[in-house]
Design a protein around this motif. Structure first.
Motif, mmCIF file in Angstrom:
data_model
loop_
_atom_site.group_PDB
_atom_site.id
_atom_site.type_symbol
_atom_site.label_atom_id
_atom_site.label_comp_id
_atom_site.label_asym_id
_atom_site.label_seq_id
_atom_site.Cartn_x
_atom_site.Cartn_y
_atom_site.Cartn_z
ATOM 1 N N ALA A 32 0.585 -1.568 0.503
ATOM 2 C CA ALA A 32 0.502 -0.382 -0.098
ATOM 3 C C ALA A 32 0.551 0.735 -0.390
ATOM 4 C CB ALA A 32 -0.929 -0.173 1.088
ATOM 5 N N LEU A 56 0.233 5.388 0.931
ATOM 6 C CA LEU A 56 -0.014 6.583 1.615
ATOM 7 C C LEU A 56 0.255 8.145 0.871
ATOM 8 C CD1 LEU A 56 -1.945 6.321 5.215
ATOM 9 C CD2 LEU A 56 -2.715 5.890 2.803
ATOM 10 N N VAL A 64 4.079 7.314 2.976
ATOM 11 C CA VAL A 64 3.753 6.116 4.166
ATOM 12 C C VAL A 64 3.719 5.173 3.262
ATOM 13 C CG1 VAL A 64 3.053 4.813 5.891
ATOM 14 C CG2 VAL A 64 2.261 7.099 5.853
ATOM 15 N N ARG A 88 3.437 0.994 2.546
ATOM 16 C CA ARG A 88 3.573 -0.507 3.461
ATOM 17 C C ARG A 88 4.173 -2.077 2.318
ATOM 18 N NH1 ARG A 88 -1.540 -4.051 5.646
ATOM 19 N NH2 ARG A 88 -0.267 -6.028 5.752
ATOM 20 N N VAL A 102 6.326 -0.932 7.238
ATOM 21 C CA VAL A 102 5.818 0.065 7.319
ATOM 22 C C VAL A 102 7.117 1.483 7.004
ATOM 23 C CG1 VAL A 102 4.549 2.319 7.261
ATOM 24 C CG2 VAL A 102 3.777 -0.303 8.019
ATOM 25 N N CYS A 134 7.930 5.027 5.965
ATOM 26 C CA CYS A 134 7.304 6.805 5.717
ATOM 27 C C CYS A 134 8.365 7.842 5.536
ATOM 28 C CB CYS A 134 7.247 7.297 7.349
ATOM 29 S SG CYS A 134 5.710 6.399 8.318
ATOM 30 N N LEU A 145 9.778 11.483 5.556
ATOM 31 C CA LEU A 145 9.289 13.020 5.466
ATOM 32 C C LEU A 145 10.773 13.694 4.530
ATOM 33 C CD1 LEU A 145 9.080 11.560 8.982
ATOM 34 C CD2 LEU A 145 6.864 12.589 7.569
ATOM 35 N N LEU A 195 11.086 6.901 8.063
ATOM 36 C CA LEU A 195 10.911 6.051 9.235
ATOM 37 C C LEU A 195 11.013 4.437 9.025
ATOM 38 C CD1 LEU A 195 8.551 8.447 10.951
ATOM 39 C CD2 LEU A 195 11.255 8.354 11.594
ATOM 40 N N ILE A 196 11.408 3.676 9.577
ATOM 41 C CA ILE A 196 10.860 2.045 9.439
ATOM 42 C C ILE A 196 10.400 1.271 10.243
ATOM 43 C CG2 ILE A 196 11.464 -0.001 8.169
ATOM 44 C CD1 ILE A 196 14.329 2.364 6.650
ATOM 45 N N GLU A 197 9.537 1.141 10.325
ATOM 46 C CA GLU A 197 8.176 0.041 11.355
ATOM 47 C C GLU A 197 8.552 -1.636 10.632
ATOM 48 O OE1 GLU A 197 7.972 0.088 14.206
ATOM 49 O OE2 GLU A 197 6.841 -1.416 14.650
ATOM 50 N N ARG A 221 7.846 -5.258 11.629
ATOM 51 C CA ARG A 221 7.493 -6.599 12.970
ATOM 52 C C ARG A 221 7.822 -8.004 11.850
ATOM 53 N NH1 ARG A 221 2.672 -6.182 14.200
ATOM 54 N NH2 ARG A 221 1.096 -6.353 12.651
ATOM 55 N N PRO A 243 -0.762 -9.514 13.087
ATOM 56 C CA PRO A 243 -1.781 -8.103 12.910
ATOM 57 C C PRO A 243 -3.168 -8.151 13.753
ATOM 58 C CG PRO A 243 -2.036 -9.196 10.460
ATOM 59 C CD PRO A 243 -1.001 -9.972 11.438
ATOM 60 N N LEU A 287 11.131 -4.603 16.406
ATOM 61 C CA LEU A 287 11.442 -5.874 17.823
ATOM 62 C C LEU A 287 13.131 -6.296 17.598
ATOM 63 C CD1 LEU A 287 7.225 -7.197 17.150
ATOM 64 C CD2 LEU A 287 8.174 -5.363 18.039
ATOM 65 N N GLY A 305 12.402 4.477 16.573
ATOM 66 C CA GLY A 305 13.456 5.699 16.189
ATOM 67 C C GLY A 305 14.939 5.685 16.256
#
Lengths: 174, 331
Positions: free
Chosen positions: B73, B75, B85, B87, B92, B94, B96, B103-105, B107, B114, B221, B252
């Protein structure tokens, strides 16, 4: 009395004005006189009169105003907002917030104020009277880290991720 | 865009109380399941408006599932500073551009699938009254209104409008304890269907961020990537909220371990992050982003960040009752 009317007309110098204001602060009867002079002045100028006991009601409303707990930009020693919530007891819960003026390691006596202290209500946790300010984007990584674990994200899909890219600008520009 | 729901509900309850008092839990929960699967399994693209407390911004969205079942996805905000953003499955990202930050998340859904709804439907029923509302129309599609009315003031209410055929949620609004809207998502244009192509979900900043060496803040994680005992506990969690999971992670891009404990009432979730005090000590503070309230404080030389799509009082109650397990045991 002469001085009082001179103070009203801004005819006193700084020093005199300060001592007259101090007297005003100490003596309720002088304060009442001060208020009466203003009412007379307003009436003579044909201005709207404030309703009776306006002062008291304003002071009361001010005391009821919620305390602002906002994220602070702190380049140096500045006014820091602290709040302490004692929300442990089930029977009576008090929310006390104070503003402390921090000057280096010395902290002046905090000015305490009880925002809400419901007595003897049972079982319900109290609602702290705290005002929240818009996030300025510094906590975006936490929002991002949280998002994926929430069941509402499972329903809404990727759209809530828009929250985690809040523009990095201070709250006051919004 | 108007928030007409409270008026509609009030109108109904005075006009014909027997009808309004009736809730349709089974049908409502079926709709929730349908929405969750549509949102994650369908292909769609369009434009949506995000409104929160007086602000609104428009974004484009593209969501595609490839032949192997991978979910992608993108955005892209259309107003204000450009942001994206992206995914791809478990990651995910982001972008900027104005701060040249990524920013990378990341998991691992093998251990942390989920937060699937059907498993938590019982909690939803305990904490919310599910109602089927009227029909509405959003972005040119007929949709069905489904309302989740909170049974107490520890949580926010929701009003979904799900596309009649697919179940895709076209509008989602969140209401606070006083029934005031705090946040709304609504499509203004949408096409359902279409086929996956990598181009449609690739960030236009992907190359640029690499070549210009933007700062990358990676959060993930921990390596063991499985449930973890962080040594922290909440001893006075708000009614209806249960611990969903407890993990150790980075956040972060900062070194050091951060504990994350997630509580949920079946629909809303609140995360608690615990980490060593940073060099710049945090002030105790409360802020918000739409329906998400964020509370920061210090406990035993640790910085605590509590946030979730729940009322400030709920978020603060969780934050204020956080303790080290050892301290709790001594008492």
């Amino acid at each position: 009395m002469e001085k009082l009317s001179a103070l009203m007309d801004s005819e006193l110098d700084d020093h005199e004005a300060r001592s007259e204001l101090a007297r005003l602060n100490e003596r309720p009867e002088t304060r009442r006189l001060w208020a009466t002079y203003h009412v007379i002045g307003d009436a003579m100028r044909g201005e709207h009169l404030l309703s009776g006991r306006f002062n008291e009601r304003l002071a009361h409303r001010l005391a009821q105003e919620p305390t602002v707990l906002a994220p602070q930009r702190r380049p140096a020693k500045k006014l820091i907002t602290y709040a302490l919530s004692a929300a442990a007891s089930l029977s009576a819960v008090a929310m006390v917030a104070w503003v402390a003026l921090s000057t280096g390691s010395v902290t002046t006596a905090p000015q305490a104020r009880v925002a809400e202290a419901p007595a003897l209500t049972q079982a319900k946790p109290a609602r702290p009277q705290v005002v929240s300010l818009p996030s300025d984007g510094r906590l975006n990584e936490y929002i991002l880290a949280h998002q994926g674990f929430s069941p509402s994200t499972a329903i809404q899909g990727v759209t809530p991720y828009i929250r985690s890219v809040a523009a990095q600008r201070p709250a006051k520009t919004r | 865009m108007k928030f007409v729901w409270p008026v509609v509900v009030l109108g109904l309850s005075t006009a014909c109380p027997s009808f309004a008092a009736e809730s349709y839990p089974k049908e409502g929960l079926d709709w929730l399941k349908k929405m969750a699967s549509a949102t994650n399994q369908l292909n769609y693209s369009g434009t949506f408006v995000y409104q929160q407390r007086g602000n609104s911004e428009t974004s484009s969205i593209a969501h595609y599932v490839n032949a192997a079942g991978g979910v992608f996805a993108k955005l892209e905000t259309l107003d204000g500073p450009a942001r994206e953003v992206v995914r791809s499955n478990d990651q995910v990202t982001c972008y900027l551009p104005n701060t040249k930050t990524v920013l990378i998340e990341q998991r691992n859904s093998r251990y942390f699938p989920p937060a699937v709804l059907p498993e938590r439907l019982d909690s939803i029923m305990d904490n919310y009254t599910v109602r089927i509302g009227e029909n509405d129309r959003v972005a040119g599609y007929e949709c069905q209104v489904i309302e989740l009315v909170p049974k107490d003031n520890l949580r926010y209410g929701r009003r979904f409008c799900a596309e009649k055929d697919s179940g895709l949620p076209l509008a989602v609004r969140t209401f606070d304890e006083r029934d005031e809207p705090v946040e709304a998502f609504a499509y203004t244009q949408l096409s359902i269907g279409g086929s996956f192509s990598r181009e449609k979900v690739r960030s236009k900043y992907a190359e640029k961020s690499r070549s210009q060496k933007w700062r990358i803040d990676r959060s993930a994680l921990s390596i063991n990537d499985r449930p973890f005992e962080t040594g922290w506990m909440v001893d006075n969690q708000p009614a209806g909220f249960k611990k969903l999971m407890e993990v150790q992670r980075s956040i972060g891009g900062r070194p050091g371990h951060v504990a994350q404990i997630v509580f949920s009432d079946g629909l809303a979730a609140v995360s608690v992050f615990v980490e060593p005090i940073p060099r710049e000590r945090p002030a105790q503070a409360l802020s918000h982003r739409g329906a998400v309230n964020i509370y920061t404080r210090e406990v035993a030389d640790h910085m605590i960040t509590v946030l979730g799509e729940a009322p400030a009082a709920t978020v603060m109650q969780i934050g204020d009752s956080l303790k080290r397990k050892t301290d709790a045991a001594i008492r």
